[in-house]
Every structure is written in structure tokens, then in C-alpha cells.
Motif scaffolding. Structure first.
Motif, PDB file in Angstrom:
ATOM      1  N   ILE A 138       0.848  -1.200   0.000  1.00 48.42           N
ATOM      2  CA  ILE A 138       0.000   0.000   0.000  1.00 48.42           C
ATOM      3  C   ILE A 138       0.884   1.251   0.000  1.00 48.42           C
ATOM      4  CG2 ILE A 138      -1.826   1.263   1.224  1.00 48.42           C
ATOM      5  CD1 ILE A 138      -2.763  -1.444   2.346  1.00 48.42           C
ATOM      6  N   PHE A 139       1.956   1.192   0.785  1.00 46.51           N
ATOM      7  CA  PHE A 139       2.942   2.275   0.828  1.00 46.51           C
ATOM      8  C   PHE A 139       3.494   2.530  -0.575  1.00 46.51           C
ATOM      9  CE2 PHE A 139       7.437   3.451   2.326  1.00 46.51           C
ATOM     10  CZ  PHE A 139       7.094   4.788   2.456  1.00 46.51           C
ATOM     11  N   PHE A 140       3.845   1.453  -1.265  1.00 43.56           N
ATOM     12  CA  PHE A 140       4.405   1.546  -2.615  1.00 43.56           C
ATOM     13  C   PHE A 140       3.381   2.145  -3.584  1.00 43.56           C
ATOM     14  CE2 PHE A 140       5.769  -0.484  -6.699  1.00 43.56           C
ATOM     15  CZ  PHE A 140       7.000   0.124  -6.778  1.00 43.56           C
ATOM     16  N   ALA A 141       2.112   1.694  -3.455  1.00 40.61           N
ATOM     17  CA  ALA A 141       1.053   2.239  -4.320  1.00 40.61           C
ATOM     18  C   ALA A 141       0.930   3.742  -4.105  1.00 40.61           C
ATOM     19  CB  ALA A 141      -0.277   1.548  -4.031  1.00 40.61           C
ATOM     20  N   GLY A 142       0.991   4.167  -2.823  1.00 38.74           N
ATOM     21  CA  GLY A 142       0.927   5.595  -2.510  1.00 38.74           C
ATOM     22  C   GLY A 142       2.091   6.342  -3.140  1.00 38.74           C
ATOM     23  N   TRP A 143       3.270   5.757  -3.072  1.00 39.61           N
ATOM     24  CA  TRP A 143       4.458   6.386  -3.656  1.00 39.61           C
ATOM     25  C   TRP A 143       4.315   6.541  -5.165  1.00 39.61           C
ATOM     26  CZ3 TRP A 143       8.176   9.536  -3.508  1.00 39.61           C
ATOM     27  CH2 TRP A 143       9.186   9.506  -4.453  1.00 39.61           C
ATOM     28  N   LYS A 144       3.731   5.518  -5.820  1.00 42.95           N
ATOM     29  CA  LYS A 144       3.538   5.576  -7.274  1.00 42.95           C
ATOM     30  C   LYS A 144       2.614   6.738  -7.646  1.00 42.95           C
ATOM     31  CE  LYS A 144       6.169   2.722  -9.054  1.00 42.95           C
ATOM     32  NZ  LYS A 144       7.154   3.296  -9.941  1.00 42.95           N
ATOM     33  N   ILE A 145       1.545   6.907  -6.864  1.00 46.88           N
ATOM     34  CA  ILE A 145       0.626   8.021  -7.146  1.00 46.88           C
ATOM     35  C   ILE A 145       1.349   9.344  -6.888  1.00 46.88           C
ATOM     36  CG2 ILE A 145      -1.613   9.075  -6.603  1.00 46.88           C
ATOM     37  CD1 ILE A 145      -2.561   6.331  -5.676  1.00 46.88           C
ATOM     38  N   ALA A 146       2.150   9.381  -5.808  1.00 51.23           N
ATOM     39  CA  ALA A 146       2.902  10.588  -5.487  1.00 51.23           C
ATOM     40  C   ALA A 146       3.837  10.961  -6.634  1.00 51.23           C
ATOM     41  CB  ALA A 146       3.702  10.379  -4.201  1.00 51.23           C
ATOM     42  N   GLU A 147       4.548   9.963  -7.154  1.00 48.84           N
ATOM     43  CA  GLU A 147       5.481  10.192  -8.263  1.00 48.84           C
ATOM     44  C   GLU A 147       4.785  10.856  -9.444  1.00 48.84           C
ATOM     45  OE1 GLU A 147       7.164   6.462  -9.350  1.00 48.84           O
ATOM     46  OE2 GLU A 147       9.207   7.208  -9.218  1.00 48.84           O
ATOM     47  N   SER A 148       3.612  10.299  -9.810  1.00 51.74           N
ATOM     48  CA  SER A 148       2.921  10.820 -10.997  1.00 51.74           C
ATOM     49  C   SER A 148       2.250  12.160 -10.715  1.00 51.74           C
ATOM     50  CB  SER A 148       1.890   9.811 -11.495  1.00 51.74           C
ATOM     51  OG  SER A 148       0.793   9.777 -10.616  1.00 51.74           O
ATOM     52  N   THR A 149       2.108  12.515  -9.440  1.00 47.56           N
ATOM     53  CA  THR A 149       1.466  13.780  -9.098  1.00 47.56           C
ATOM     54  C   THR A 149       2.484  14.896  -8.906  1.00 47.56           C
ATOM     55  OG1 THR A 149      -0.222  12.495  -7.945  1.00 47.56           O
ATOM     56  CG2 THR A 149      -0.195  14.852  -7.528  1.00 47.56           C
ATOM     57  N   PHE A 150       3.574  14.591  -8.236  1.00 47.01           N
ATOM     58  CA  PHE A 150       4.543  15.627  -7.865  1.00 47.01           C
ATOM     59  C   PHE A 150       5.548  15.939  -8.972  1.00 47.01           C
ATOM     60  CE2 PHE A 150       4.016  14.006  -3.259  1.00 47.01           C
ATOM     61  CZ  PHE A 150       2.775  14.613  -3.190  1.00 47.01           C
ATOM     62  N   PHE A 151       5.797  14.955  -9.837  1.00 47.59           N
ATOM     63  CA  PHE A 151       6.829  15.154 -10.857  1.00 47.59           C
ATOM     64  C   PHE A 151       6.256  14.969 -12.256  1.00 47.59           C
ATOM     65  CE2 PHE A 151       8.800  13.164  -7.138  1.00 47.59           C
ATOM     66  CZ  PHE A 151       9.624  14.191  -6.748  1.00 47.59           C
ATOM     67  N   GLU A 152       6.867  15.647 -13.211  1.00 51.96           N
ATOM     68  CA  GLU A 152       6.573  15.359 -14.609  1.00 51.96           C
ATOM     69  C   GLU A 152       7.228  14.028 -14.950  1.00 51.96           C
ATOM     70  OE1 GLU A 152       4.584  17.105 -16.679  1.00 51.96           O
ATOM     71  OE2 GLU A 152       4.144  18.334 -14.928  1.00 51.96           O
ATOM     72  N   GLU A 153       6.861  13.466 -16.083  1.00 53.78           N
ATOM     73  CA  GLU A 153       7.258  12.109 -16.433  1.00 53.78           C
ATOM     74  C   GLU A 153       8.740  11.815 -16.237  1.00 53.78           C
ATOM     75  OE1 GLU A 153       5.810  10.525 -20.252  1.00 53.78           O
ATOM     76  OE2 GLU A 153       3.935  11.453 -19.624  1.00 53.78           O
ATOM     77  N   SER A 154       9.593  12.757 -16.649  1.00 54.28           N
ATOM     78  CA  SER A 154      11.021  12.443 -16.624  1.00 54.28           C
ATOM     79  C   SER A 154      11.750  13.102 -15.452  1.00 54.28           C
ATOM     80  CB  SER A 154      11.650  12.901 -17.943  1.00 54.28           C
ATOM     81  OG  SER A 154      11.267  14.245 -18.167  1.00 54.28           O
ATOM     82  N   TYR A 155      10.995  13.506 -14.427  1.00 50.43           N
ATOM     83  CA  TYR A 155      11.590  14.126 -13.233  1.00 50.43           C
ATOM     84  C   TYR A 155      12.228  15.476 -13.530  1.00 50.43           C
ATOM     85  CZ  TYR A 155      10.933  10.077 -10.262  1.00 50.43           C
ATOM     86  OH  TYR A 155      10.383   9.086  -9.526  1.00 50.43           O
ATOM     87  N   THR A 156      11.981  16.053 -14.725  1.00 53.64           N
ATOM     88  CA  THR A 156      12.622  17.324 -15.055  1.00 53.64           C
ATOM     89  C   THR A 156      11.906  18.478 -14.365  1.00 53.64           C
ATOM     90  OG1 THR A 156      11.305  17.262 -17.060  1.00 53.64           O
ATOM     91  CG2 THR A 156      13.632  16.723 -17.282  1.00 53.64           C
ATOM     92  N   GLU A 157      10.611  18.273 -14.095  1.00 53.07           N
ATOM     93  CA  GLU A 157       9.849  19.359 -13.517  1.00 53.07           C
ATOM     94  C   GLU A 157       9.170  18.905 -12.233  1.00 53.07           C
ATOM     95  OE1 GLU A 157       6.685  21.836 -15.607  1.00 53.07           O
ATOM     96  OE2 GLU A 157       8.205  21.464 -17.150  1.00 53.07           O
ATOM     97  N   VAL A 158       9.251  19.732 -11.208  1.00 53.64           N
ATOM     98  CA  VAL A 158       8.586  19.400  -9.956  1.00 53.64           C
ATOM     99  C   VAL A 158       7.319  20.243  -9.864  1.00 53.64           C
ATOM    100  CG1 VAL A 158       8.812  19.293  -7.454  1.00 53.64           C
ATOM    101  CG2 VAL A 158      10.821  18.998  -8.909  1.00 53.64           C
ATOM    102  N   HIS A 159       6.232  19.610  -9.486  1.00 56.32           N
ATOM    103  CA  HIS A 159       4.986  20.345  -9.376  1.00 56.32           C
ATOM    104  C   HIS A 159       4.790  20.774  -7.911  1.00 56.32           C
ATOM    105  CE1 HIS A 159       0.750  21.332  -9.702  1.00 56.32           C
ATOM    106  NE2 HIS A 159       0.971  21.439 -10.991  1.00 56.32           N
ATOM    107  N   TYR A 160       5.302  21.972  -7.582  1.00 57.91           N
ATOM    108  CA  TYR A 160       5.309  22.407  -6.179  1.00 57.91           C
ATOM    109  C   TYR A 160       3.914  22.576  -5.606  1.00 57.91           C
ATOM    110  CZ  TYR A 160      10.263  23.093  -6.855  1.00 57.91           C
ATOM    111  OH  TYR A 160      11.576  22.872  -7.127  1.00 57.91           O
ATOM    112  N   GLY A 161       2.979  23.056  -6.434  1.00 55.89           N
ATOM    113  CA  GLY A 161       1.607  23.263  -5.965  1.00 55.89           C
ATOM    114  C   GLY A 161       1.012  22.001  -5.357  1.00 55.89           C
ATOM    115  N   SER A 162       1.203  20.883  -6.048  1.00 51.87           N
ATOM    116  CA  SER A 162       0.612  19.646  -5.536  1.00 51.87           C
ATOM    117  C   SER A 162       1.335  19.164  -4.282  1.00 51.87           C
ATOM    118  CB  SER A 162       0.605  18.569  -6.622  1.00 51.87           C
ATOM    119  OG  SER A 162       1.911  18.267  -7.005  1.00 51.87           O
ATOM    120  N   ILE A 163       2.641  19.463  -4.178  1.00 53.11           N
ATOM    121  CA  ILE A 163       3.368  19.072  -2.964  1.00 53.11           C
ATOM    122  C   ILE A 163       2.857  19.885  -1.769  1.00 53.11           C
ATOM    123  CG2 ILE A 163       5.625  19.022  -1.824  1.00 53.11           C
ATOM    124  CD1 ILE A 163       6.879  18.380  -4.488  1.00 53.11           C
TER     125      ILE A 163
END
Lengths: 197, 170
Positions: A138-163
Motif C-alpha cells: 500500500i505504501f508503494f502504491a501511494g508512492w507511485k501516485i505521489a510520483e505521478s502527481t509531484f513530478f513530470e514524467e522524466s523528473y525534469t519538472e517538480v509540481h510544487y503546488g501539488s506538494i
């Protein structure tokens, strides 16, 4: 009516049994079903893989379990081809019902078995080993959603608003815990997303 | 209705409705149900719903909760299909989903923390949790394999250290 022609009815049952089969052979939840979906849909001519990947991203964004969402969508698509709008509704229903059938059969059988071995120490040891794994999953599933929410696909951009939104919700949960309902939080966050992001 | 991002995202809602409100389950029982749901064929959300319904109200209860958990998906997706067809990339919808997902991350994190506190109370459980995390995050091991490893570990612990482990079982 074309939605009740022999050809259309055959497609509805094809949908039911295809999803029944997928349901029985997939362990580990919705995403584990994706490879099976792709093969079956292409075989039946319901959907090409590229089109299905679009459906999948839609299924991940919309409320509800991913597999159910995908099944409903593909059922609609396949039903539409043979029976128009009514056919689409029926196709979606058959596909969704097919997906749920294995769950009902397996879970009913399994709960009877578990009830009989309630005090069995091997059963207890089995769960002793599995419970921490479930928490990790469940922790891992949460992390996966976090990844797709906080970062753009290639980690080039961080989405600060969602953080920041995440941190605010986390703080609210820490302080109020049982007093606020998760659905209210999700709805408010969606509105904040529309207004601010 | 309000679960985004697959079956595990449903945990915070199950917690609220089944533990806090209806008092059908304890935290530890919910964890047991999620464990069963993920290793049984089918989707996790449907499995968990069927299990809770069947346990509380028998066969009909199982059928009802199953329909209950699937109806929103069926309605929402069918509506989207007929209204927008395949294109659902509207910027406003995207923004709403982004906001909702940020919230869900916090909700899942909160649930994980509560489950961890409720069920990982001894060094053996903690060791299994830590091992599972490493295998998942670093080695991307398949979840099913991980679940099997967990079960085997539990049984091996009972075989090798019966007196110590028996005290921890319930």
C-alpha cells in the motif's frame, strides 16, 4: 433492434466470458491485468493496444478501480460497434459483470475456509508474514501516485503546488484525524486544483 | 465513487466507513482483508468489498457490496464514453485530478501510518516490512512473489522459533 441481434448478443457474451477469464487469472489487482487486457482485446478486435493505453490513463484518473473502469469502457466500445448506444450500455454491463464474477466465487469460498480455520496457528503464521507485506504494498502504491502527481514524467519538472497541497492535507489529517471525511478532503482538493493549478 | 488510482487508494475510505463509522472491523481486520483481496484472483477493490459484505451479511451481502463498489465506475465511465467519447484530456479535468491525487497521497500515507502502528509491533514484523520495502522500491519485485515470500517467512518463523512466534500470533 440491432442491439438485440444475434451478432450483438454474441459480442455481449464474448465480453462477459473474456473478462471472467481475465479476472480468474490475474492476481495482485487491476494493474496486473493490463497485459492480459491487451492480448485479449486485440484478439477479439475490440481495441488496439495504443487506444487501450489511452483508456488506461483515463481509468487511472477517474474514480473507481482501474480494472472495472477499463472493462466498462471496452465493453461500451465493443457494444457500440454492434448495437449502437443501447448496445454500448449492455456491453459495458456484461464486461463489468464478467470481471466481478471470479471475485465473488473465490472470496466466498475463501471466507468459508478461513472461518473453519480460525484458531489454526499455521493460518495465523501465514497472516503474520503477509500483513507487513501488505502494508509495504500500500505504501508503494501511494508512492507511485505521489510520483505521478509531484513530478513530470522524466523528473525534469517538480509540481510544487501539488506538494504544498499534499502537505496541507497531511497536516489536517494529523490534527483532526477522525473528524474529517476523506471524501470531503478529496472534493476540496479537486476544487483547489481547478482554481490554483 | 471516490477512489482514484486503483484498489489500494480505497483503503482510507474503507477505514472511515467500516472502522470509524459502522464499527464492522478493526484496523487489523481491514489489513487482513486487504491481504486476502490482493492475493485472490480479481481486482483488489471488488475482492475487499465482496469479503466485507459476505462476512457481515452472507451471500446476498457479498453481492450487494460488489454491485455497490462497481456501480460508480460503470456510471462514470459510461457517462464519459457517451458524452466525451475517448477524449478526456480537458485541462480543467486534469487540474481537478491533480488536486485530488495530491490529497489521496496524503490519505494513503495516513492509512499506512495507522496500519503500521496497529500491526507492526514486534521486531519480526518490522523486519518483514523493511525487507518488503527494499524488494519493492529497489528491486521492483513482482507483488505476487512478494506476498508468497511473506507467507513463507511467516510459516518458517513459526517452524524455527515456535515459542517466540506463538506469543505474537492471534
Amino acid at each position: 433492434m440491432e442491439a438485440f441481434s444475434i451478432e450483438a448478443i454474441k459480442v455481449y457474451f464474448d465480453l462477459y466470458f473474456t473478462f471472467l477469464k481475465i479476472g480468474f487469472f490475474s492476481f495482485g489487482g487491476g494493474l496486473a491485468m493490463v497485459p492480459l487486457f491487451v492480448v485479449e482485446f486485440q484478439k477479439n478486435g475490440w481495441m488496439e493496444p495504443e487506444q487501450f493505453y489511452n483508456v488506461l490513463s483515463l481509468a487511472q484518473m477517474t474514480p473507481g478501480a482501474i480494472a472495472v473502469n477499463s472493462a466498462t469502457f471496452v465493453g461500451n466500445e465493443a457494444g457500440m460497434a454492434v448495437g449502437g448506444r443501447l448496445g454500448a450500455l449492455i456491453g459495458g454491463l456484461f464486461a463489468t459483470a464478467g470481471l466481478a464474477t471470479p471475485s465473488v466465487i473465490c472470496i466466498v469460498a475463501l471466507s468459508e475456509l478461513l472461518r473453519k480455520m480460525k484458531q489454526n496457528q499455521w493460518k495465523q503464521a501465514f497472516f503474520f508474514g503477509i500483513k507487513p507485506v501488505t502494508i509495504a504494498l500500500i505504501f508503494f502504491a501511494g508512492w507511485k501516485i505521489a510520483e505521478s502527481t509531484f513530478f513530470e514524467e522524466s523528473y525534469t519538472e517538480v509540481h510544487y503546488g501539488s506538494i504544498i497541497l499534499f502537505l496541507i492535507v497531511a497536516a489536517l489529517l494529523k490534527v483532526f484525524d477522525k473528524k474529517i471525511h476523506p471524501i470531503a478532503l478529496i472534493a476540496c482538493s479537486a476544487i483547489i486544483g481547478i482554481v490554483i493549478f | 465513487m471516490f477512489t482514484f488510482g486503483g484498489g489500494y487508494a480505497m483503503v482510507p475510505l474503507l477505514e472511515k466507513e467500516l472502522i470509524d463509522k459502522k464499527k464492522w472491523l478493526t484496523n487489523d481486520e481491514l489489513l487482513e482483508i486487504m491481504s486476502i483481496a490482493q492475493m485472490t484472483p480479481g481486482t483488489i477493490a471488488i475482492n475487499a468489498a465482496t469479503f466485507v459484505g459476505y462476512r457481515e451479511k452472507g451471500f446476498l451481502g457479498g453481492i450487494m457490496t460488489t454491485i455497490g463498489v462497481m456501480a460508480p465506475s460503470y456510471l462514470v465511465i459510461t457517462l464519459i464514453y457517451h458524452l466525451f467519447n475517448t477524449s478526456f484530456e480537458h485541462p480543467i479535468a486534469q487540474k481537478a485530478f491533480l488536486g485530488a491525487r495530491a490529497c489521496i497521497v496524503a490519505l494513503i500515507g495516513h492509512s499506512v501510518w495507522k496500519m503500521f502502528q496497529g500491526s507492526v509491533k514486534d521486531k519480526f514484523s518490522f523486519g518483514i516490512f523493511l525487507g518488503a520495502c527494499i524488494l519493492l522500491f529497489v528491486f521492483h519485485i513482482h507483488p505476487i512473489l512478494l506476498i508468497v515470500l511473506g507467507a513463507v517467512t511467516g510459516i518458517l518463523l513459526l517452524v524455527t522459533m515456535p515459542s517466540k512466534i506463538k506469543k505474537l500470533l492471534k
